[in-house]
Design a protein around this motif. Structure first.
Motif: not given
Ligand code: GCB
Length: 595
Positions: A376-378, A414-416, A475-477, A544-546, A565-567
């Protein structure tokens, strides 16, 4: 069966309602059968596969064609089983040939199976680990069932459709993304297609065990055993834990039974992942599950495992592999846990859909805690009742499949997802479904932030046990000041898990300061994040993502080239980025968890 339109060979050209006959006989959580400890006949191996972009197979009823060689055809055809490529099942077509990489449509899988009836085993069930996303199953030219949902198992009854000797099994699998499916068409991972988990045949008696469970009661004083049969009959089942010398009789009424019995046992925990073989028998049917017993609860903003607070040191992981796509081999799963252990984790978030069932089985053995979720995503079509039914079914299938896995402590619903009334009703209902099917575990979801006030604020939180928070400050901010404000301003009444945070890094790309996509910034990002997260009392863990970089077509810069590339580790699943050690250091310094 839908008859082939032999009288008018052109009628199908004008029928846009062609799929409707096959949207009947839907397999759901109610038709699921546990495989635990059962003898199955594997149907994995080589199948013929034909891609079908326009759904010609459903329109023209390809499944109903005989197997006459082309030299004997009276009229031309558009389908010939043997002309399909031989492909392995399980597999994802996207990784089999370069020209199939981006194929989104349907494929017809065909194989033959020899079958003989077995005395005392009147029922035959086909079991599918998963097919992404819609599946329709045909046996000897007859439609016997369908399924929706790309990552959960389903079972289709074949009783009465198998004949002694050679049988033809065909499965239509379609991975078309749709705005009303779960997930919907906009996702940040790769939409692999195919029959990508195991297929098997089960021979079962007339009345068989559908599923079983054994779990500690909330106070940890007793074990609740339950069983559900395929028919609403009365009787008595036997339950045995030989290691403990325990044998009980479980009375069943209308095919259901539940009994709570005090059992002196060693609790399962990450430090002591003790498992017991629990054998359930009814008449001539029996299943055996390896089960760990533990409690998981919340107290204020803490998460309690077996009554003691635990801090979740975690990492998220996708099912994605350069060679296998969404197929998970046991070696791949074990490597995942090895890396998680080296990172110092006790927790994994299985993003963003149900992973292979072996993951939770191995986590049980290895002593990891898991967050398992449905996609249940976005921007899900929250106002659509069919979408809700689909999501509820996927959640139920996941819960029934993994109900006996001690490692699974959280059901993610769900997610975001943007805050609307429709979303609140939809996800509130999912949280209630999870609780109703499984009161012994916690519920969560990646919730929302009020960006005007900088507080953790989401109406959904009242329906959940744990608040998940995905945040990417730094990162995004551009900096961490928003995170500082958010953590200072929020005062949640229940535990918060940082269900995602992370930064992209291209292996080998180096630079000083906040230079995006460098390994250095990804590592520093984690140090900055962790300092704040670990100092916040209401936060009970971090995922941690991911763990590994993964394929996603949304990401197309020179740094990304189709990959997120967040691995902490590259797509080769070997090369570690600097952030791996940085996060491992953070986890080490957090100290051991008491459990
Ligand atoms: C998120 C999402 C994930 C994305 C990640 C990202 O918030 O839940 O599925 O891959 O950010 O890397 O932006």
């Amino acid at each position: 069966m839908t008859a082939h339109p032999a009288d008018d060979p052109f009628a199908h050209l004008h029928n846009e309602d062609y799929a409707r006959p096959f949207e009947q006989r839907m397999a759901t959580s109610k038709t699921l059968v546990t495989l635990a400890g059962r003898e199955t006949i594997s149907l994995d191996g080589q199948w013929h596969m034909t891609l079908d972009l326009f759904d010609e197979g459903l329109r023209q009823c390809w499944f109903a064609l005989d197997e006459m060689p082309p030299s004997q055809w009276a009229t031309p055809r558009d389908y010939e089983i043997e002309a399909g490529e031989l492909v392995p099942v399980p597999s994802c077509w996207n990784v089999l040939k370069p020209e199939w990489t981006y194929f989104e449509g349907a494929a017809w899988y065909t194989r033959w199976l020899d079958w003989e009836p077995l005395a005392g085993r009147e029922r035959t069930i086909l079991s599918f680990g998963a097919a992404n996303y819609a599946a329709m199953v045909f046996l000897n030219g007859i439609h016997i069932g369908s399924h929706k949902g790309g990552s959960t198992p389903f079972c289709i009854e074949a009783t009465g459709h198998l004949q002694p000797g050679r049988n033809r099994l065909q499965v239509y699998v379609a991975n078309r993304r749709r705005p009303d499916s779960v997930p919907m068409h906009h996702i940040d991972w790769f939409n692999y297609g195919g029959l990508y988990r195991e297929v098997a045949l089960l021979h079962l008696p007339q009345v068989f065990i559908r599923y079983v469970s054994a779990a500690l009661t909330g106070d940890g004083s007793a074990v609740r055993f339950s069983m559900s049969l395929s028919s609403p009959v009365a009787g008595t089942a036997d339950v045995e834990i030989a290691e403990l010398g325990l044998r009980i009789s479980l009375p069943l009424v209308d095919g259901e039974g539940e009994l709570t019995v005090p059992v002196p046992l060693t609790c399962w925990s990450p430090v002591t992942p003790k498992l017991y073989d629990v054998r359930f028998a009814f008449a001539t049917d029996e299943v055996t599950e390896r089960i760990g017993f533990r409690t998981i609860k919340t107290r204020g903003t803490e998460i309690l495992l077996n009554g003691s607070p635990i801090w979740l040191k975690g990492v998220c992981v996708h099912e994605d592999d350069l060679k296998l796509g969404k197929v998970s081999s046991e070696a791949d799963i074990r490597r995942r846990f090895r890396h998680a252990k080296e990172l110092g984790c006790n927790f994994l978030r299985l993003a963003h859909y149900p992973h292979h069932d072996l993951v939770a089985r191995i986590a049980d053995e290895e002593g990891f805690l898991l967050w398992a979720e449905i996609p249940v995503y976005w921007a899900i079509d929250f106002a659509n009742p069919d979408t809700l039914a689909d999501a509820r079914n996927q959640l139920s299938e996941l819960i029934l499949r993994d109900i006996n896995r001690a490692s699974v402590i959280i059901w993610g619903v769900g997610n975001e997802n943007a805050d609307t009334d429709a979303r609140l009703a939809f996800m509130g209902e999912l949280a209630a479904t999870a609780k109703q099917l499984d009161p012994s575990r916690l519920t969560s979801a990646a919730c929302l932030i009020n960006r005007e006030r900088f507080t953790i604020e989401d109406r959904l939180a009242a329906h959940l046990d744990v608040i998940g928070l995905n945040e990417y400050f730094g990162w995004y901010e551009p900096d961490f000041s928003g995170l500082d404000r958010l953590l200072a301003n929020s005062n949640p009444d229940r535990p918060v898990i940082i269900s995602e945070t992370g930064a992209d890094a291209v292996p080998g790309h180096r630079g000083a300061g906040r230079m995006l996509f460098t390994e250095d910034w990804q590592a520093e990002f984690y140090r900055q994040q962790f300092r704040r997260i670990a100092a916040t009392p209401f936060i009970a863990g971090l995922a941690a993502w991911l763990l590994y970089d993964f394929r996603t077509e949304r990401r197309q810069t020179g740094f990304q080239r189709g990959f997120n590339r967040k691995g902490l580790i590259e797509t080769d699943k070997v090369t570690r980025k600097l952030a791996f050690e940085a996060l491992a250091d953070c986890y080490r310094n957090k100290g051991p968890s008491p459990s």
